[in-house]
Design a protein around this motif. Sequence first.
Motif, mmCIF file in Angstrom:
data_model
loop_
_atom_site.group_PDB
_atom_site.id
_atom_site.type_symbol
_atom_site.label_atom_id
_atom_site.label_comp_id
_atom_site.label_asym_id
_atom_site.label_seq_id
_atom_site.Cartn_x
_atom_site.Cartn_y
_atom_site.Cartn_z
ATOM 1 N N LEU A 38 -14.010 -0.316 5.837
ATOM 2 C CA LEU A 38 -12.734 -1.039 5.958
ATOM 3 C C LEU A 38 -11.986 -1.029 4.630
ATOM 4 C CD1 LEU A 38 -10.765 -2.777 7.565
ATOM 5 C CD2 LEU A 38 -12.191 -4.769 7.062
ATOM 6 N N LYS A 39 -12.724 -1.205 3.550
ATOM 7 C CA LYS A 39 -12.075 -1.174 2.229
ATOM 8 C C LYS A 39 -11.378 0.180 2.027
ATOM 9 C CE LYS A 39 -13.149 -1.104 -2.620
ATOM 10 N NZ LYS A 39 -14.152 -1.204 -3.660
ATOM 11 N N GLU A 40 -12.072 1.240 2.431
ATOM 12 C CA GLU A 40 -11.513 2.585 2.279
ATOM 13 C C GLU A 40 -10.320 2.788 3.217
ATOM 14 O OE1 GLU A 40 -12.652 4.409 -0.136
ATOM 15 O OE2 GLU A 40 -11.232 6.035 0.258
ATOM 16 N N SER A 41 -10.430 2.326 4.453
ATOM 17 C CA SER A 41 -9.328 2.585 5.389
ATOM 18 C C SER A 41 -8.086 1.776 4.988
ATOM 19 C CB SER A 41 -9.739 2.316 6.839
ATOM 20 O OG SER A 41 -9.815 0.955 7.116
ATOM 21 N N ILE A 42 -8.274 0.583 4.464
ATOM 22 C CA ILE A 42 -7.112 -0.192 3.990
ATOM 23 C C ILE A 42 -6.458 0.545 2.817
ATOM 24 C CG2 ILE A 42 -6.378 -2.341 2.870
ATOM 25 C CD1 ILE A 42 -8.601 -3.765 4.547
ATOM 26 N N ALA A 43 -7.297 1.082 1.924
ATOM 27 C CA ALA A 43 -6.749 1.834 0.782
ATOM 28 C C ALA A 43 -5.939 3.031 1.276
ATOM 29 C CB ALA A 43 -7.880 2.289 -0.137
ATOM 30 N N MET A 44 -6.463 3.728 2.285
ATOM 31 C CA MET A 44 -5.750 4.907 2.814
ATOM 32 C C MET A 44 -4.428 4.505 3.449
ATOM 33 S SD MET A 44 -9.091 6.795 4.390
ATOM 34 C CE MET A 44 -8.263 8.181 5.136
ATOM 35 N N LEU A 45 -4.446 3.430 4.242
ATOM 36 C CA LEU A 45 -3.213 2.971 4.897
ATOM 37 C C LEU A 45 -2.175 2.577 3.853
ATOM 38 C CD1 LEU A 45 -4.882 0.808 7.696
ATOM 39 C CD2 LEU A 45 -3.479 2.854 8.098
ATOM 40 N N GLU A 46 -2.634 1.965 2.764
ATOM 41 C CA GLU A 46 -1.678 1.513 1.747
ATOM 42 C C GLU A 46 -1.211 2.659 0.850
ATOM 43 O OE1 GLU A 46 -3.519 -2.108 0.216
ATOM 44 O OE2 GLU A 46 -2.423 -3.226 1.759
ATOM 45 N N GLU B 125 -0.658 5.673 2.031
ATOM 46 C CA GLU B 125 0.387 6.302 2.860
ATOM 47 C C GLU B 125 1.586 5.362 2.985
ATOM 48 O OE1 GLU B 125 -1.005 7.706 6.683
ATOM 49 O OE2 GLU B 125 0.994 8.372 7.294
ATOM 50 N N GLY B 126 1.327 4.067 2.988
ATOM 51 C CA GLY B 126 2.374 3.055 3.178
ATOM 52 C C GLY B 126 2.438 2.679 4.645
ATOM 53 N N LEU B 127 2.250 1.392 4.937
ATOM 54 C CA LEU B 127 2.189 0.959 6.345
ATOM 55 C C LEU B 127 3.422 1.399 7.137
ATOM 56 C CD1 LEU B 127 0.876 -2.666 7.008
ATOM 57 C CD2 LEU B 127 -0.018 -0.486 7.860
ATOM 58 N N GLU B 128 4.597 1.291 6.511
ATOM 59 C CA GLU B 128 5.820 1.650 7.255
ATOM 60 C C GLU B 128 5.814 3.145 7.584
ATOM 61 O OE1 GLU B 128 7.440 -1.043 8.303
ATOM 62 O OE2 GLU B 128 6.009 -2.106 7.008
ATOM 63 N N ASN B 129 5.277 3.959 6.656
ATOM 64 C CA ASN B 129 5.173 5.404 6.931
ATOM 65 C C ASN B 129 4.152 5.668 8.036
ATOM 66 O OD1 ASN B 129 7.008 5.978 4.887
ATOM 67 N ND2 ASN B 129 5.405 6.059 3.332
ATOM 68 N N VAL B 130 3.094 4.873 8.047
ATOM 69 C CA VAL B 130 2.077 5.017 9.103
ATOM 70 C C VAL B 130 2.723 4.732 10.461
ATOM 71 C CG1 VAL B 130 -0.077 4.061 10.039
ATOM 72 C CG2 VAL B 130 0.144 4.456 7.562
ATOM 73 N N PHE B 131 3.533 3.674 10.522
ATOM 74 C CA PHE B 131 4.210 3.331 11.791
ATOM 75 C C PHE B 131 5.149 4.472 12.207
ATOM 76 C CE2 PHE B 131 4.061 -1.395 10.328
ATOM 77 C CZ PHE B 131 2.720 -1.467 10.679
ATOM 78 N N ALA B 132 5.902 5.006 11.229
ATOM 79 C CA ALA B 132 6.869 6.078 11.539
ATOM 80 C C ALA B 132 6.129 7.335 12.011
ATOM 81 C CB ALA B 132 7.716 6.386 10.311
ATOM 82 N N ARG B 133 4.985 7.615 11.401
ATOM 83 C CA ARG B 133 4.191 8.785 11.827
ATOM 84 C C ARG B 133 3.757 8.618 13.291
ATOM 85 N NH1 ARG B 133 -1.345 8.950 11.474
ATOM 86 N NH2 ARG B 133 -1.538 7.597 9.643
ATOM 87 N N HIS B 134 3.269 7.433 13.635
ATOM 88 C CA HIS B 134 2.842 7.204 15.024
ATOM 89 C C HIS B 134 4.028 7.310 15.991
ATOM 90 C CE1 HIS B 134 -0.911 5.743 13.189
ATOM 91 N NE2 HIS B 134 -1.455 5.901 14.377
ATOM 92 N N ALA B 135 5.177 6.775 15.596
ATOM 93 C CA ALA B 135 6.356 6.818 16.478
ATOM 94 C C ALA B 135 6.773 8.270 16.720
ATOM 95 C CB ALA B 135 7.503 6.026 15.849
ATOM 96 N N ARG B 136 6.722 9.071 15.676
ATOM 97 C CA ARG B 136 7.142 10.476 15.789
ATOM 98 C C ARG B 136 6.177 11.261 16.684
ATOM 99 N NH1 ARG B 136 5.927 14.492 12.094
ATOM 100 N NH2 ARG B 136 7.283 16.334 12.154
#
Length: 390
Positions: free
Chosen positions: A255-263, A265-276
């Motif tokens: 979890l520590k690693e996955s939070i680091a990865m999400l941050e 990339e940037g949460l907003e970018n993660v959301f935009a990637r999923h939307a696309r």
Amino acid sequence: MSYRSGRHFVQIPGPTNVPERVLRALARPTIDHRGPEFAHLAKEVLAGLKRIVKTEGPVVIYPSSGTGAWEAALVNTLSPGDKVLMFETGHFATLWRNMALALGLEVDFVPTDWRRGADPAIVWDKLSRDKEHSIKAVAIVHNETSTGVTSRIAEIRRAMDDADHPALLLVDTISSLASIDYRHDEWKVDVTVGCSQKGLMLPPGLGINAMSSKALEANAKAKLPRSFWDWRPMLEANEAGFFPYTPATNLLYGLKESIAMLEEEGLENVFARHARHAEATRRAVGAWGLETQCANPLEHSNTLTGVRMPHGVDADKVRKVILERFNMSLGTGLGKLKGSMFRIGHLGDFNDLMLLGTLAGVEMGLGLAGVPHKRGGVDAAMDYLYETLR
Ligand SMILES: *Cc1c(COP(=O)(O)O)cnc(C)c1O
């Protein structure tokens, strides 16, 4: 089974692909969960999770599947016989309703055709009529994983406020957290329910609750029996970075690693990637001449797409062909949708070429299984991905 070269595509909507970085983090030796190194880890992941859920309030992590976190949300805030408003958006909402009934709650379960989300207008109507405030909670599945429909939590919150009703808002974000925009504090959600194996890109095994101060007040009065799921000993132990029982230590490394990865990339970018990726998938489905399970354009899920099969086609046969020939797992139709649709997961650790590979497998599988359809879905998805490259 003989060796199958290349990688298995696990395109079910959870568990999702676990990235290498997380796998390596999981592989560290387990440490003493009552020692200082653990306390440091626990404080770090709890703080990180608050940023993902977007809350200033407390978050707890159970060694459990998401179902455990559902139970925790109910037993910590409600009393026997309390009335809960829920919507039959699909299989997961139905399971949560069944759990509420088994726990001795009374449920007003609003039916739908399993092709749309919870209707904010009905929330407003039900709460406005409830002058005695007998409804104690509104419990909504944010992203219904059995259908690929995302309910509009911000609008449901507004409906509750407009009705001036004090019910708690409980939200299952199991297949939306860290993939689709979600704001615990801003949307005044009282309990957020999450787990590890979907947008958080971890193996199964962690159940999550985030709670508002109103939920904590309800907790002090709630009379449903609880022991393992009780927030209080958990919150007390968490203060110092500990757990009241053995935590899933290695999953917390992950979890520590996955939070680091999400941050990173940037949460907003993660959301935009999923939307696309979701839009590209829908364009493929449209080009095939098939229908999505979601019938409301405002509620398409960004983490998975339900694909309805033409009448008389067994969706599970198509899935079987695709698994056997292309080594790709797609989600089955759940509950009353069994056989009539399949689900393409496009969430978690995912990119353009993985999506195109996934859609190519589906398109070839439709052909092999003899499903009436048009070619060109992969091209339609690729065109969209190409046009929206940044
Ligand atoms: C996966 C899922 C669940 C169930 O979680 P488990 O980890 O299988 O207990 C509940 N709700 C939703 C929306 C889900 O996607």
